[in-house]
Design an enzyme around this catalytic site. Structure first.
Site, PDB file in Angstrom:
ATOM      1  N   ASP A  81       0.852  -1.193   0.000  1.00 39.83           N
ATOM      2  CA  ASP A  81       0.000   0.000   0.000  1.00 39.83           C
ATOM      3  C   ASP A  81       0.892   1.248   0.000  1.00 39.83           C
ATOM      4  O   ASP A  81       1.866   1.325   0.744  1.00 39.83           O
ATOM      5  CB  ASP A  81      -0.850  -0.060   1.290  1.00 39.83           C
ATOM      6  CG  ASP A  81      -1.910   1.009   1.359  1.00 39.83           C
ATOM      7  OD1 ASP A  81      -2.390   1.447   0.300  1.00 39.83           O
ATOM      8  OD2 ASP A  81      -2.275   1.386   2.498  1.00 39.83           O
ATOM      9  N   HIS A  82       0.558   2.225  -0.822  1.00 44.54           N
ATOM     10  CA  HIS A  82       1.290   3.502  -0.885  1.00 44.54           C
ATOM     11  C   HIS A  82       2.801   3.331  -0.930  1.00 44.54           C
ATOM     12  O   HIS A  82       3.539   3.844  -0.080  1.00 44.54           O
ATOM     13  CB  HIS A  82       0.915   4.399   0.305  1.00 44.54           C
ATOM     14  CG  HIS A  82      -0.487   4.908   0.237  1.00 44.54           C
ATOM     15  ND1 HIS A  82      -0.890   5.883  -0.643  1.00 44.54           N
ATOM     16  CD2 HIS A  82      -1.587   4.559   0.933  1.00 44.54           C
ATOM     17  CE1 HIS A  82      -2.196   6.106  -0.490  1.00 44.54           C
ATOM     18  NE2 HIS A  82      -2.645   5.305   0.453  1.00 44.54           N
ATOM     19  N   HIS A 179      -7.613  10.104   4.233  1.00 46.13           N
ATOM     20  CA  HIS A 179      -7.060   9.087   5.140  1.00 46.13           C
ATOM     21  C   HIS A 179      -7.281   9.494   6.597  1.00 46.13           C
ATOM     22  O   HIS A 179      -7.243  10.677   6.915  1.00 46.13           O
ATOM     23  CB  HIS A 179      -5.552   8.919   4.905  1.00 46.13           C
ATOM     24  CG  HIS A 179      -5.215   8.284   3.591  1.00 46.13           C
ATOM     25  ND1 HIS A 179      -4.339   8.823   2.693  1.00 46.13           N
ATOM     26  CD2 HIS A 179      -5.645   7.110   3.039  1.00 46.13           C
ATOM     27  CE1 HIS A 179      -4.239   8.016   1.641  1.00 46.13           C
ATOM     28  NE2 HIS A 179      -5.021   6.982   1.826  1.00 46.13           N
TER      29      HIS A 179
HETATM   30  O1  G3H Z   1      -4.294   3.075   1.880  1.00 45.81           O
HETATM   31  C1  G3H Z   1      -5.034   2.809   2.834  1.00 45.81           C
HETATM   32  C2  G3H Z   1      -6.233   3.535   3.031  1.00 45.81           C
HETATM   33  O2  G3H Z   1      -6.531   4.419   2.056  1.00 45.81           O
HETATM   34  C3  G3H Z   1      -6.978   3.435   4.284  1.00 45.81           C
HETATM   35  O3  G3H Z   1      -7.658   4.615   4.631  1.00 45.81           O
HETATM   36  O4  G3H Z   1      -7.217   4.747   7.049  1.00 45.81           O
HETATM   37  O5  G3H Z   1      -9.133   5.925   6.015  1.00 45.81           O
HETATM   38  O6  G3H Z   1      -9.136   3.480   6.201  1.00 45.81           O
HETATM   39  P1  G3H Z   1      -8.328   4.693   6.068  1.00 45.81           P
HETATM   40 ZN    ZN Z   2      -4.591   5.106   1.062  1.00 43.11          ZN
END
Ligand code: G3H
Ligand code: ZN
Length: 283
Positions: A81-82, A179
């Site tokens: 992720d990211h 986020h």
């Molecule tokens: O990349 C992970 C997310 O976009 C999670 O977002 O923390 O708002 O659930 P969140």
């Molecule tokens: Zn994210």
């Protein structure tokens, strides 16, 4: 079974539902996510942020997730992720991730295209799928911090050009989510989502989905979102269960007795999300 992200998301795109992409950083959260998927007969994506990898080590977290995924009775993809750091993306490819996000949202459009295209060129021959982000999602997600005033919505024309030039497998778009924990009520730009989906005709990713109300999630899914990222809601579930254990049984010092309730609590949230996203019985 461990599969690529594309295998899971292409089916979701064709059949019109979304799959949860849940963040993990330890054994209990990973168990919770996989057990939820098995009980709901749902495909699932388990994702690790760069800081989760620093916390647990790439080999450590990959070994846990890969082993549990390979033994799971439903399709599971292991996703970075990211990935803002090119070297971390490359390391995940070497360590067996089956899907990676290269997050080049901090770069200018052309540079984001260049690096994303390079990542796709390396990942695709390895059977690994690639997610990219266009526009800027506000808020805080581990090491990714974007001030709300710097958040920008995804431009549909740019989305088409980006997808054509990079060969990316699924696209994260900015349509008003953020986020972390929301302070006000987020307003999603559904028209933008609908336009982008029609024009790119590929799996679309929604970040910052914790705290979004059920009606909005369902509408987003009906308009073409196929991967929904959830991190904060799981952390909150973990935290509540942990506080309860500490407050109600202060004499317990066995880590397993302390952590088992967090696993149940995270699992319950995952199951509810799978139901909401329409991924149950799709495995
Ligand atoms: O990349 C992970 C997310 O976009 C999670 O977002 O923390 O708002 O659930 P969140
Ligand atoms: Zn994210």
């Amino acid at each position: 079974m461990l599969v690529s992200g594309k295998e899971i998301l292409q089916k979701a795109h064709e059949e019109g539902y979304a799959v949860g992409a849940f963040n993990t950083s330890n054994l209990e959260m990973t168990q919770a996510i996989i057990e939820a998927a098995e009980e709901m007969r749902s495909p699932v994506i388990i994702q690790t942020s760069q800081s989760a990898i620093s916390y647990a080590s790439s080999e450590g977290i990959a070994t846990i997730v890969r082993t549990l995924a390979e033994n799971a009775s439903v399709p599971v993809a292991l996703h970075l992720d990211h990935g803002t750091d090119y070297d971390v993306v490359m390391k995940c490819l070497r360590d067996g991730w089956t899907s990676v996000m290269f997050d080049g949202s901090k770069y200018e459009f052309e540079q984001n295209i260049e690096i994303t295209k390079t990542v796709c060129g390396i990942a695709h021959p390895m059977g690994v799928s690639v997610e990219a982000e266009l526009g800027k999602i506000g808020g805080v997600e581990d090491h990714v911090k974007v001030d709300m005033k710097d958040a920008t919505m995804t431009d549909p024309d740019e989305a088409v050009e980006f997808v054509e030039k990079t060969g990316v497998d699924y696209l994260a778009i900015a349509i008003g989510t953020a986020h972390g924990v929301y302070v006000g009520d987020p307003e999603l730009d559904f028209d933008r989502l609908e336009t982008i989906k029609k024009r790119v005709n590929m799996p679309i990713v929604l970040h910052g989905a914790s705290g979004i109300v059920e009606d909005d999630i369902k509408k987003a899914v009906s308009l073409g979102v196929n991967k929904i990222n959830i991190d904060t809601d799981l952390r909150v579930a973990f935290q509540k269960a942990m506080h309860k254990v500490v407050n109600e049984t202060p004499d317990v010092y066995d880590p397993r007795k302390m952590l088992a309730p967090t696993r149940e609590s995270v699992k319950a949230v995952c199951k509810a999300k799978m139901e909401m996203f329409g991924s149950t019985n799709r495995a």
